[in-house]
Design an enzyme around this catalytic site. Structure first.
Site, PDB file in Angstrom:
ATOM      1  N   ASP A   1      57.845  68.959  46.327  1.00 55.46           N
ATOM      2  CA  ASP A   1      57.442  69.751  47.477  1.00 55.46           C
ATOM      3  C   ASP A   1      58.417  69.381  48.576  1.00 55.46           C
ATOM      4  O   ASP A   1      58.752  68.202  48.763  1.00 55.46           O
ATOM      5  CB  ASP A   1      56.003  69.464  47.890  1.00 55.46           C
TER       6      ASP A   1
ATOM      7  N   ASN B   1      59.727  78.537  40.733  1.00 52.30           N
ATOM      8  CA  ASN B   1      60.839  78.982  41.577  1.00 52.30           C
ATOM      9  C   ASN B   1      62.154  78.796  40.799  1.00 52.30           C
ATOM     10  O   ASN B   1      62.599  77.674  40.565  1.00 52.30           O
ATOM     11  CB  ASN B   1      60.827  78.146  42.872  1.00 52.30           C
TER      12      ASN B   1
ATOM     13  N   THR C   1      57.749  74.035  38.285  1.00 58.50           N
ATOM     14  CA  THR C   1      57.945  75.020  39.357  1.00 58.50           C
ATOM     15  C   THR C   1      58.168  76.389  38.729  1.00 58.50           C
ATOM     16  O   THR C   1      58.727  76.490  37.624  1.00 58.50           O
ATOM     17  CB  THR C   1      59.144  74.670  40.260  1.00 58.50           C
TER      18      THR C   1
ATOM     19  N   PHE D   1      68.790  79.364  48.920  1.00 58.39           N
ATOM     20  CA  PHE D   1      67.525  80.043  49.185  1.00 58.39           C
ATOM     21  C   PHE D   1      66.875  79.423  50.424  1.00 58.39           C
ATOM     22  O   PHE D   1      67.381  78.461  51.013  1.00 58.39           O
ATOM     23  CB  PHE D   1      66.583  79.948  47.971  1.00 58.39           C
TER      24      PHE D   1
ATOM     25  N   LYS E   1      65.036  76.829  42.443  1.00 55.98           N
ATOM     26  CA  LYS E   1      64.818  75.385  42.381  1.00 55.98           C
ATOM     27  C   LYS E   1      65.107  74.854  40.994  1.00 55.98           C
ATOM     28  O   LYS E   1      65.765  73.833  40.831  1.00 55.98           O
ATOM     29  CB  LYS E   1      63.346  75.095  42.685  1.00 55.98           C
TER      30      LYS E   1
ATOM     31  N   TYR F   1      65.696  78.118  53.778  1.00 56.50           N
ATOM     32  CA  TYR F   1      66.340  77.892  55.079  1.00 56.50           C
ATOM     33  C   TYR F   1      67.826  77.539  54.944  1.00 56.50           C
ATOM     34  O   TYR F   1      68.455  77.159  55.934  1.00 56.50           O
ATOM     35  CB  TYR F   1      65.614  76.749  55.810  1.00 56.50           C
ATOM     36  N   ASP F   2      68.380  77.642  53.738  1.00 58.27           N
ATOM     37  CA  ASP F   2      69.781  77.255  53.522  1.00 58.27           C
ATOM     38  C   ASP F   2      70.774  77.883  54.520  1.00 58.27           C
ATOM     39  O   ASP F   2      71.685  77.196  54.979  1.00 58.27           O
ATOM     40  CB  ASP F   2      70.219  77.588  52.083  1.00 58.27           C
TER      41      ASP F   2
ATOM     42  N   HIS G   1      68.531  66.689  49.850  1.00 63.40           N
ATOM     43  CA  HIS G   1      67.226  66.033  49.771  1.00 63.40           C
ATOM     44  C   HIS G   1      66.711  66.038  48.323  1.00 63.40           C
ATOM     45  O   HIS G   1      66.234  65.051  47.809  1.00 63.40           O
ATOM     46  CB  HIS G   1      66.258  66.786  50.683  1.00 63.40           C
TER      47      HIS G   1
HETATM   48  P1  IMP Z   1      58.403  74.253  48.287  1.00 62.86           P
HETATM   49  O1  IMP Z   1      56.965  74.397  48.608  1.00 62.86           O
HETATM   50  O2  IMP Z   1      58.783  72.879  47.930  1.00 62.86           O
HETATM   51  O3  IMP Z   1      58.841  75.258  47.303  1.00 62.86           O
HETATM   52  O4  IMP Z   1      59.261  74.547  49.580  1.00 62.86           O
HETATM   53  C1  IMP Z   1      58.711  75.095  50.731  1.00 62.86           C
HETATM   54  C2  IMP Z   1      59.707  75.967  51.421  1.00 62.86           C
HETATM   55  O5  IMP Z   1      60.761  75.143  51.924  1.00 62.86           O
HETATM   56  C3  IMP Z   1      60.378  77.023  50.555  1.00 62.86           C
HETATM   57  O6  IMP Z   1      59.651  78.200  50.545  1.00 62.86           O
HETATM   58  C4  IMP Z   1      61.711  77.209  51.239  1.00 62.86           C
HETATM   59  O7  IMP Z   1      61.578  78.112  52.304  1.00 62.86           O
HETATM   60  C5  IMP Z   1      61.978  75.844  51.825  1.00 62.86           C
HETATM   61  N1  IMP Z   1      62.896  75.069  50.982  1.00 62.86           N
HETATM   62  C6  IMP Z   1      62.584  74.185  50.005  1.00 62.86           C
HETATM   63  N2  IMP Z   1      63.701  73.648  49.483  1.00 62.86           N
HETATM   64  C7  IMP Z   1      64.725  74.214  50.149  1.00 62.86           C
HETATM   65  C8  IMP Z   1      66.144  74.056  50.060  1.00 62.86           C
HETATM   66  O8  IMP Z   1      66.698  73.299  49.261  1.00 62.86           O
HETATM   67  N3  IMP Z   1      66.857  74.806  50.911  1.00 62.86           N
HETATM   68  C9  IMP Z   1      66.295  75.653  51.814  1.00 62.86           C
HETATM   69  N4  IMP Z   1      65.004  75.832  51.918  1.00 62.86           N
HETATM   70  C10 IMP Z   1      64.215  75.114  51.100  1.00 62.86           C
END
Ligand code: IMP
Length: 211
Positions: free
Chosen positions: A81, A21, A19, A164, A24, A166-167, A192
Site C-alpha cells: 500500500d 493493478n 494486486t 501511473f 504495479k 502521481y508520477d 519507494h
Molecule cells: P495503492 O493503494 O497502494 O494502490 O496506491 C494508492 C494510490 O497512490 C494509487 O492510486 C496511486 O494514485 C498512488 N500511487 C501508488 N504508487 C504510486 C507510484 O509509484 N507512483 C505514483 N503514484 C502512485
C-alpha cells in the site's frame, strides 16, 4: 532418479503479488525478477475479487490486501500500500492517495486536485515523500511488513506520460525529471516500491528453504 531429484531441488517457490493493478505488477515483477522465486500475479488465480481498503494506515491496508490474497491463493503473498505524503498538506493525501479527489476518481482527477491545493505554494515548500509498505503473508499465518520511502518535490505542472498515479507530478530528490518522464528501469532503482520490495525480497531469501 538422480535427474528428478535435481529438478525438484531447482524448482522455484511461488510467491504471489496481491494486486490487481497491472502497472504495479509490472514494476514489482521487474524489481523481484532476478530472485529465485516464481513471481505470480493474481491474474493467474481467477476469478478477480475486490478488497475494501478500510485501514487507517498504509500498514493496515497492506496487511488487508496480503491476507485477502493469501486466503484466495493459499500461497505466500506480498501486497503493498502506497501513499504520497505532502508536507504542506500535513501528510495528505497519504493513506487516501487513491481517493484524494473522491470515491471513483481517476489519476488525473487526483493530480488536478493536488496541483490546485499547491497552486500558490513556492518550490521551496513543495516537499513530499512516497511511502510504500509491503506486507508478506505466509500460509501458516506469519506476517511481516517492510517500508520504503522516496523523498522529492511536487512540480507545478504535469510532466511526462510514463508510469501511473502521481508520477507526472513527483520529482525525486536529486533527479531532473519526474517519475513519469523517466524509464521504468530508472524509477525502479530509486523508488519507494523498490526499497520496500527489496527489503521483503532479502527477507524471503532467508526463508527460501522453508518455502
Ligand atoms: P495503492 O493503494 O497502494 O494502490 O496506491 C494508492 C494510490 O497512490 C494509487 O492510486 C496511486 O494514485 C498512488 N500511487 C501508488 N504508487 C504510486 C507510484 O509509484 N507512483 C505514483 N503514484 C502512485
Amino acid at each position: 532418479m538422480k535427474t528428478q531429484v535435481k529438478k525438484t531441488a531447482r524448482r522455484k517457490s511461488a510467491i504471489v503479488i496481491g494486486t490487481h493493478n497491472l502497472h504495479k505488477l509490472k514494476e514489482i515483477k521487474k524489481i523481484l525478477g532476478p530472485l529465485p522465486f516464481d513471481i505470480q500475479g493474481l491474474d493467474q488465480y481467477p476469478p478477480a475479487y475486490t478488497v475494501r481498503e478500510t485501514g487507517k494506515t498504509l500498514e493496515a491496508n497492506a496487511l488487508i490486501k496480503a491476507r485477502a490474497a493469501r486466503k484466495h491463493t493459499g500461497r505466500v503473498c506480498l501486497s503493498d500500500d502506497t501513499g504520497l505524503e505532502v508536507k504542506f498538506l500535513n501528510g495528505a493525501p497519504g493513506v487516501y492517495s487513491a481517493r484524494f479527489a473522491g470515491p471513483k476518481c481517476s489519476y488525473q482527477d487526483n493530480n488536478r486536485k493536488l496541483l490546485q491545493k499547491l497552486s500558490r505554494v513556492p518550490q521551496s515548500q513543495r516537499q513530499a515523500v512516497f511511502r510504500c509498505v509491503v506486507a508478506v503473508a505466509f500460509p501458516g499465518g506469519e506476517e511481516q511488513v517492510f517500508e520504503g520511502k522516496c523523498p522529492g518535490v511536487i512540480v507545478d505542472e504535469s510532466k511526462g506520460s510514463k508510469g501511473f498515479g502521481y508520477d507526472p507530478l513527483f520529482k525525486p530528490l536529486g533527479q531532473q525529471k519526474t517519475f513519469a518522464q523517466m524509464p521504468l528501469y530508472i524509477k525502479n532503482k530509486i523508488s519507494h516500491r523498490y526499497k520496500a520490495f527489496r527489503k521483503a525480497a532479502q527477507f524471503l531469501k532467508t526463508r527460501k528453504k522453508s518455502m
